[in-house]
Design an enzyme around this catalytic site. Structure first.
Site, PDB file in Angstrom:
ATOM      1  N   CYS A  97       0.860  -1.181  -0.111  1.00  0.00           N
ATOM      2  CA  CYS A  97       0.117   0.194   0.025  1.00  0.00           C
ATOM      3  C   CYS A  97       0.827   1.455  -0.037  1.00  0.00           C
ATOM      4  O   CYS A  97       0.518   1.992  -0.661  1.00  0.00           O
ATOM      5  CB  CYS A  97      -0.869   0.030   1.187  1.00  0.00           C
ATOM      6  SG  CYS A  97      -1.639   1.522   1.583  1.00  0.00           S
TER       7      CYS A  97
ATOM      8  N   HIS B  65      -2.210   6.628   5.036  1.00  0.00           N
ATOM      9  CA  HIS B  65      -1.017   5.513   5.022  1.00  0.00           C
ATOM     10  C   HIS B  65       0.171   6.259   4.421  1.00  0.00           C
ATOM     11  O   HIS B  65       1.085   5.537   3.845  1.00  0.00           O
ATOM     12  CB  HIS B  65      -1.558   4.161   4.472  1.00  0.00           C
ATOM     13  CG  HIS B  65      -0.665   3.099   5.027  1.00  0.00           C
ATOM     14  ND1 HIS B  65      -0.783   1.887   4.677  1.00  0.00           N
ATOM     15  CD2 HIS B  65       0.055   3.112   6.138  1.00  0.00           C
ATOM     16  CE1 HIS B  65      -0.046   1.061   5.255  1.00  0.00           C
ATOM     17  NE2 HIS B  65       0.587   2.000   6.321  1.00  0.00           N
TER      18      HIS B  65
HETATM   19  C1  NG6 Z   1       1.267  -6.555   7.126  1.00  0.00           C
HETATM   20  C2  NG6 Z   1       0.026  -6.973   7.869  1.00  0.00           C
HETATM   21  C3  NG6 Z   1      -1.398  -6.887   7.049  1.00  0.00           C
HETATM   22  C4  NG6 Z   1      -1.223  -5.590   6.223  1.00  0.00           C
HETATM   23  C5  NG6 Z   1      -0.032  -5.217   5.747  1.00  0.00           C
HETATM   24  C6  NG6 Z   1      -0.384  -3.818   4.996  1.00  0.00           C
HETATM   25  C7  NG6 Z   1       0.499  -8.597   9.902  1.00  0.00           C
HETATM   26  C8  NG6 Z   1       0.984  -9.886  10.224  1.00  0.00           C
HETATM   27  N1  NG6 Z   1       0.493  -8.324   8.477  1.00  0.00           N
HETATM   28  O1  NG6 Z   1       2.289  -6.187   8.085  1.00  0.00           O
HETATM   29  O2  NG6 Z   1      -2.418  -7.435   7.999  1.00  0.00           O
HETATM   30  O3  NG6 Z   1      -1.757  -4.733   7.194  1.00  0.00           O
HETATM   31  O4  NG6 Z   1       0.939  -5.181   6.603  1.00  0.00           O
HETATM   32  O5  NG6 Z   1      -1.069  -3.719   4.174  1.00  0.00           O
HETATM   33  O6  NG6 Z   1       0.757  -7.535  10.481  1.00  0.00           O
HETATM   34  S1  NG6 Z   1      -1.113  -2.658   3.076  1.00  0.00           S
HETATM   35  O7  NG6 Z   1      -2.216  -2.887   1.834  1.00  0.00           O
HETATM   36  O8  NG6 Z   1      -1.526  -1.488   3.846  1.00  0.00           O
HETATM   37  O9  NG6 Z   1      -0.020  -2.357   2.454  1.00  0.00           O
HETATM   38 CA    CA Z   2      -3.191  -2.186   0.144  1.00  0.00          CA
END
Ligand code: NG6
Ligand code: CA
Length: 501
Positions: A72, A127
């Site tokens: 993300c 984010h």
């Molecule tokens: C990872 C998290 C996942 C998600 C991701 C970010 C754990 C085990 N996993 O570290 O759940 O939050 O980060 O996702 O904590 S994103 O779409 O925001 O990149």
């Molecule tokens: Ca994402």
């Protein structure tokens, strides 16, 4: 032509000139973790996403569109700055107490619109960090979206599974009681407060990995927080809150050009859609979150219709990275997946260097301007900055968007080819696409993202795939085409070591 007609003709042509040149409003719906195959018009079961399907019917559907990265924060950094995130340290998945990683004053996507006289707003997932170190959540929250080109915002700071679990409007936490201040940290729990790890009996949604720190609304999160009880979001209401803010901005902005960056919290974990969507997909809460997302899209389209803005608004619908089924909570996504294929026919998913990591659904609609249909053009979100700058009449290159190119013709459907090449970022490294070829350099990184059961695309041997003949990247042709391997290895090395401006 007699001279007495000239003024009339001149004024008509000036009017027409203005009408033609008048750039549209832009609504960018940026979904979280939506995979290529997650909506009906991209192969999911019929009827799951009628509003997204309407968008596809009325607009241009891309079959080779990419987020910059398979997670993300880097993808969001890229779409807003026009710079490959891997050129900068600190652009990986951020904790909720990270500082803003986009330098204020940069010509971001939002700033491009603001400079062109648009009203600009960010709604939903941020984010990208807030503040510049040791942020006090009880005081003015800055720098943030308002310092990088947005006039206003209604956001969640990080992710749905990261603290702080509060909304931020412009520069303040919404509904904060000064008598109950908020503290946030990621390194150690607050004394006296339960955690998911110590008190699993307090959880209504169990974690499958991680997510065992602060407990908010009965859900274990990443990071610890204290205070702010009245300001905490309720997960089931998030879609309604964000949609209301988006709809309100569109309605208020009528009469002037506007840019809305609407980054939904759907369909990221924890997936807790409003109860009215429960059971609607037949695929568990992951599917229900897709149904909720589709409702959101429907509300945006309805608002544009009712305000008479559909014709003069470019709607872009896309996702920040590929799909994941179990991303850390024991919801019922794995058990109820059935024959649904979140990444369509592509290999891998979120976190991965295979196509499933960055190849995402993308639809562009503007009735009368973008001819409905399908395009195979190779496009990337990194090009939004330079392309939409051209759309709004900006001239000259944008120095802080070094990787962004003007691909407006491809985005609007006039050019069916798009880019010649682009770099894809997975966890643990880069890959490159050039036309039909996909090259993944040798890597000793882990083959699997174990908790999520995703193939990452790391392999001790370099791999070459012909993604046109073999979209699933199943047949390595590196040995058959050493010429292509050498060319792409060199191109990727050149791109990733190019000096920064
Ligand atoms: C990872 C998290 C996942 C998600 C991701 C970010 C754990 C085990 N996993 O570290 O759940 O939050 O980060 O996702 O904590 S994103 O779409 O925001 O990149
Ligand atoms: Ca994402």
């Amino acid at each position: 032509m007699t001279p007495r007609f000239l003024p009339f003709l001149l004024s008509v042509s000036l009017c027409l000139g203005r009408a033609v040149a008048s750039p549209p409003n832009v609504v960018l719906i940026y979904v979280d973790d939506l995979g290529y195959g997650d909506v009906s018009c991209y192969g999911a079961k019929p009827g799951l996403t009628p509003n997204v399907d309407r968008l596809a019917r009325e607009g241009l559907k891309f079959t080779d569109a990419h987020a910059s990265s398979a997670t993300c924060t880097p993808s969001r950094y890229a779409i807003l700055t026009g710079e490959y995130p891997w050129r900068r340290k600190g652009t990986g998945i951020l904790p909720g107490d990270a500082s803003l990683i986009i330098e204020p004053g940069r010509v971001t996507l939002a700033q491009v619109f603001k400079d062109a006289g648009y009203a600009t707003a960010a709604v939903g997932k941020w984010h990208l960090g807030l503040g510049d170190g040791n942020l006090d959540w009880n005081a003015a929250i800055k720098p943030g979206p308002l310092e990088v080109g947005f006039d206003e915002c209604f956001i969640m700071p990080a992710t749905t599974d990261r603290v702080p679990c509060v909304f931020v409007k412009d520069r303040a936490v919404v509904g904060l009681d000064p008598a109950d201040p908020i503290s946030v940290r990621y390194d150690r729990p607050f004394e006296g407060l339960p955690t998911g790890k110590a008190n699993p009996e307090l959880l209504r949604l169990q974690a499958s990995h991680g997510h065992d720190m602060a407990i908010v609304n009965g859900v274990g999160r990443i990071g610890y927080m204290k205070g702010g009880a009245k300001a905490l979001w309720r997960d089931e209401e998030m879609a309604d809150r964000f949609t209301a803010a988006a709809v309100d901005f569109i309605k208020r902005s009528r009469g002037q050009p506007f840019f809305l960056y609407f980054a939904t919290h759907n369909i990221h974990v924890p997936r807790l859609p409003h109860p009215r969507f429960l059971g609607k997909s037949g695929m568990g809460t992951r599917g229900d979150s897709i149904v909720e997302l589709d409702w959101i899209v429907g509300e945006v389209l309805r608002t544009l219709d009712e305000a008479g803005l559909a014709e003069n608004t470019l709607v872009v619908f896309t996702s920040d990275n590929g799909p994941v089924v179990d991303d850390g909570y024991r919801d019922d996504a794995v058990e109820k997946l059935g024959d649904h294929k979140p990444a369509g026919s592509f290999r891998g998913g979120k976190y991965s260097k295979y196509e499933g990591g960055t190849r995402v659904p993308m639809i562009v609609r503007q009735p009368g301007k973008v001819a409905p249909g399908e395009t195979k053009a190779l496009v990337t979100q990194i090009d939004f900055v330079a392309s939409l700058a051209v759309l709004v009449g900006r001239e000259g290159p944008i120095a802080t968007a070094p990787d962004s190119r003007n691909q407006l013709a491809a985005l609007l459907g006039a050019d069916g080819v798009g880019r010649e090449s682009l770099v894809e970022q997975g966890v643990g490294g880069l890959a490159i696409r050039r036309g039909r070829w996909k090259f993944i350099p040798a890597s000793n990184g882990p083959r699997m993202n174990k908790p999520t059961n995703t193939e990452l695309g790391n392999d001790p041997a370099p791999r070459l795939y012909d993604v046109e003949a073999d979209p699933g990247e199943t047949r390595d042709v590196a040995a058959e085409r050493p010429d292509v391997v050498a060319r792409l290895r060199e191109e990727l090395r050149g791109a990733s070591t190019a000096p920064l401006p």
